[in-house]
Design a protein around this motif. Structure first.
Motif, PDB file in Angstrom:
ATOM      1  N   ALA A   3       0.821  -1.207   0.000  1.00 48.92           N
ATOM      2  CA  ALA A   3       0.000   0.000   0.000  1.00 48.92           C
ATOM      3  C   ALA A   3       0.856   1.258   0.000  1.00 48.92           C
ATOM      4  O   ALA A   3       0.538   2.251  -0.663  1.00 48.92           O
ATOM      5  CB  ALA A   3      -0.940  -0.013   1.206  1.00 48.92           C
ATOM      6  N   GLY A   4       1.966   1.241   0.762  1.00 44.56           N
ATOM      7  CA  GLY A   4       2.824   2.414   0.819  1.00 44.56           C
ATOM      8  C   GLY A   4       3.429   2.755  -0.524  1.00 44.56           C
ATOM      9  O   GLY A   4       3.466   3.925  -0.923  1.00 44.56           O
ATOM     10  N   LEU A   7       0.642   4.147  -2.939  1.00 47.99           N
ATOM     11  CA  LEU A   7       0.279   5.529  -2.618  1.00 47.99           C
ATOM     12  C   LEU A   7       1.381   6.485  -3.051  1.00 47.99           C
ATOM     13  O   LEU A   7       1.101   7.559  -3.603  1.00 47.99           O
ATOM     14  CB  LEU A   7       0.028   5.657  -1.113  1.00 47.99           C
ATOM     15  N   THR A   8       2.629   6.101  -2.831  1.00 47.22           N
ATOM     16  CA  THR A   8       3.765   6.954  -3.210  1.00 47.22           C
ATOM     17  C   THR A   8       3.781   7.203  -4.710  1.00 47.22           C
ATOM     18  O   THR A   8       3.966   8.337  -5.169  1.00 47.22           O
ATOM     19  CB  THR A   8       5.093   6.294  -2.774  1.00 47.22           C
ATOM     20  N   VAL A  10       1.212   6.836  -6.905  1.00 48.03           N
ATOM     21  CA  VAL A  10       0.005   7.546  -7.351  1.00 48.03           C
ATOM     22  C   VAL A  10       0.131   9.042  -7.078  1.00 48.03           C
ATOM     23  O   VAL A  10      -0.202   9.883  -7.927  1.00 48.03           O
ATOM     24  CB  VAL A  10      -1.240   6.966  -6.653  1.00 48.03           C
ATOM     25  N   ILE A  11       0.613   9.400  -5.873  1.00 50.15           N
ATOM     26  CA  ILE A  11       0.796  10.813  -5.548  1.00 50.15           C
ATOM     27  C   ILE A  11       1.823  11.445  -6.489  1.00 50.15           C
ATOM     28  O   ILE A  11       1.623  12.555  -6.995  1.00 50.15           O
ATOM     29  CB  ILE A  11       1.237  10.974  -4.080  1.00 50.15           C
ATOM     30  N   SER A 128       4.660  15.310  -3.029  1.00 50.24           N
ATOM     31  CA  SER A 128       5.058  13.968  -3.459  1.00 50.24           C
ATOM     32  C   SER A 128       6.337  13.526  -2.750  1.00 50.24           C
ATOM     33  O   SER A 128       6.449  12.382  -2.303  1.00 50.24           O
ATOM     34  CB  SER A 128       5.269  13.949  -4.977  1.00 50.24           C
ATOM     35  N   GLN A 131       5.787  12.353   0.869  1.00 52.81           N
ATOM     36  CA  GLN A 131       5.269  10.989   0.953  1.00 52.81           C
ATOM     37  C   GLN A 131       6.398   9.969   0.789  1.00 52.81           C
ATOM     38  O   GLN A 131       6.497   8.990   1.546  1.00 52.81           O
ATOM     39  CB  GLN A 131       4.193  10.760  -0.111  1.00 52.81           C
ATOM     40  N   GLN A 135       7.922   7.262   3.688  1.00 52.28           N
ATOM     41  CA  GLN A 135       8.095   5.828   3.474  1.00 52.28           C
ATOM     42  C   GLN A 135       9.548   5.416   3.671  1.00 52.28           C
ATOM     43  O   GLN A 135       9.838   4.381   4.281  1.00 52.28           O
ATOM     44  CB  GLN A 135       7.619   5.434   2.075  1.00 52.28           C
TER      45      GLN A 135
END
Length: 308
Positions: A3-4, A7-8, A10-11, A128, A131, A135
Motif C-alpha cells: 500500500a505504501g 500511494l507513493t 500515485v501521488i 510527493s 510521501q 516511506q
C-alpha cells in the motif's frame, strides 16, 4: 503491491502530470529555456511513474513452474526503463535545448507566469517528496539505517526512483528559478540557457544512479548485514539446528529473499528423519512473507558454525 508503494507512486504521478501541463503552458508563453527543461523533466517523470506502476504490478505476480523464484526481478527491469526514460527525455532534451539557446536570439520573457508556475510546482513536487520521505524514513528505522542510506540500499526500486526523482525535481525547480532570476537581473539569456543545461546534468546523474542500482540488483545484490544476522540467528535458535556452516542470501525481488544454507541437525537420527527435518525447516522459513525459496543442505562434521 504494498500500500505504501502504491500511494507513493500515485501521488507522484498525479503531481507530475499537473506540473508537466502547467510547465508546458508556461514554457510556450515565456519561451524560457529553463521552463522547457522543467517541462521535459516533468513529462519524463510522469511517464516514469507509469513504468513504475507496471513494474510493481508485474513484479508482484506469484511464482510458477517457469519462474520458481517469482517475477520480482522484473520490477528492476521496468524500473530500468523508467531510468532510461528520465535520461533520454529529461536529461538529453534539457541539455540540447540549453545549448541551442546559448546562441539563439534573446526572447522577451514573462517572468511572473514562470515564477508562479515554479512556485505551484514546488508545492506539488514537495507533497510527493514528503510521501516518499515518510516511506523511506519508516524503512530506515526498521533497518536501523539513515534515510539516505536506506534509499540507496533498499531492494524497493519504486521507492528509490520516486525519492530520487522528486528530490531532483525540487532541486531542478530551484535551478530554473535561479536561471530566470539571473536572466531578469542581468538581461542576459545565457543564464536561462545555463539553467536548462544544469537541469539536464542533474537528471543525467540521477538516471545513472538509478540505472546502476537496478543493474546491481539484476546481477545479484547481497542483503544488508542486519538481514543476514537476523536469518542466521533464526536458524541457530531453531531447536532442530545445532550449527549453521554456510549461508547465502540474495534478493530475487523487492524484499524477496532466496536463502541457501548448510546446517547440522541436532541428534543422530536416521536419514529419512533428517530429510523430513530439513524439509520442515525449509517450509517454516518460506512461511515468512519476504522469503521466496529456501534450500537447505547438511553440514560436514569438520565445518565450523557461523556466528551472528
Amino acid at each position: 503491491m504494498p500500500a505504501g508503494s502504491l500511494l507513493t507512486v500515485v501521488i507522484a504521478f498525479t503531481a507530475n502530470l499537473v506540473v508537466a501541463i502547467a510547465k508546458s503552458i508556461a514554457a510556450a508563453i515565456t519561451g524560457s529555456a529553463s521552463m522547457v527543461a522543467e517541462a521535459a523533466h516533468s513529462w519524463a517523470d510522469t511517464g516514469n511513474e507509469i513504468f513504475l506502476l507496471v513494474a510493481e504490478k508485474r513484479g508482484s505476480r506469484r511464482r510458477d513452474r517457469q519462474h520458481p523464484y517469482g517475477y520480482g526481478r522484473e520490477t528492476y527491469i521496468w524500473s530500468m526503463f523508467a531510468a532510461f526514460g528520465l535520461f533520454t527525455i529529461g536529461s538529453v532534451v534539457s541539455i540540447m535545448h540549453g545549448i541551442q539557446q546559448l546562441t539563439a536570439e534573446e526572447a522577451e520573457a514573462d517572468y511572473t507566469i514562470a515564477y508562479v508556475v515554479l512556485a505551484i510546482a514546488f508545492v506539488l513536487e514537495g507533497t510527493s517528496f514528503v510521501q516518499a520521505l515518510r516511506q523511506a524514513s519508516r524503512g530506515g528505522e526498521r533497518m536501523k539505517m539513515r534515510t539516505l542510506s536506506y534509499v540507496s540500499r533498499t531492494s524497493n526500486p519504486t521507492l528509490r526512483a520516486v525519492f530520487a526523482e522528486d528530490a531532483a525535481a525540487l532541486l531542478g525547480l530551484l535551478l530554473a528559478a535561479g536561471g530566470l532570476a539571473l536572466h531578469q537581473i542581468t538581461g542576459d539569456a545565457i543564464w536561462d540557457a545555463a539553467g536548462s543545461i544544469l537541469i539536464g546534468v542533474l537528471l543525467g546523474l540521477v538516471a545513472v544512479f538509478l540505472i546502476t542500482r537496478n543493474s546491481e540488483f539484476l546481477r545479484g545484490q547481497r542483503v544488508a548485514t542486519s538481514t543476514r544476522v537476523q536469518v542466521l540467528r533464526e536458524l541457530l535458535d531453531h531447536p532442530s539446528v545445532d550449527r549453521v556452516t554456510y549461508l547465502h542470501i540474495e534478493y530475487v525481488g523487492p524484499a524477496q529473499l532466496f536463502i541457501v544454507a548448510a546446517v547440522d541437525i541436532t541428534g543422530d537420527r536416521p536419514e529419512h528423519q533428517v530429510a523430513e527435518r530439513l524439509r520442515g525447516l525449509e517450509a517454516e522459513l518460506e512461511a515468512h512473507d519476504n522469503v521466496t525459496e529456501v534450500v537447505l543442505t547438511l553440514s560436514t562434521r569438520d565445518e565450523r558454525s557461523l556466528v551472528p
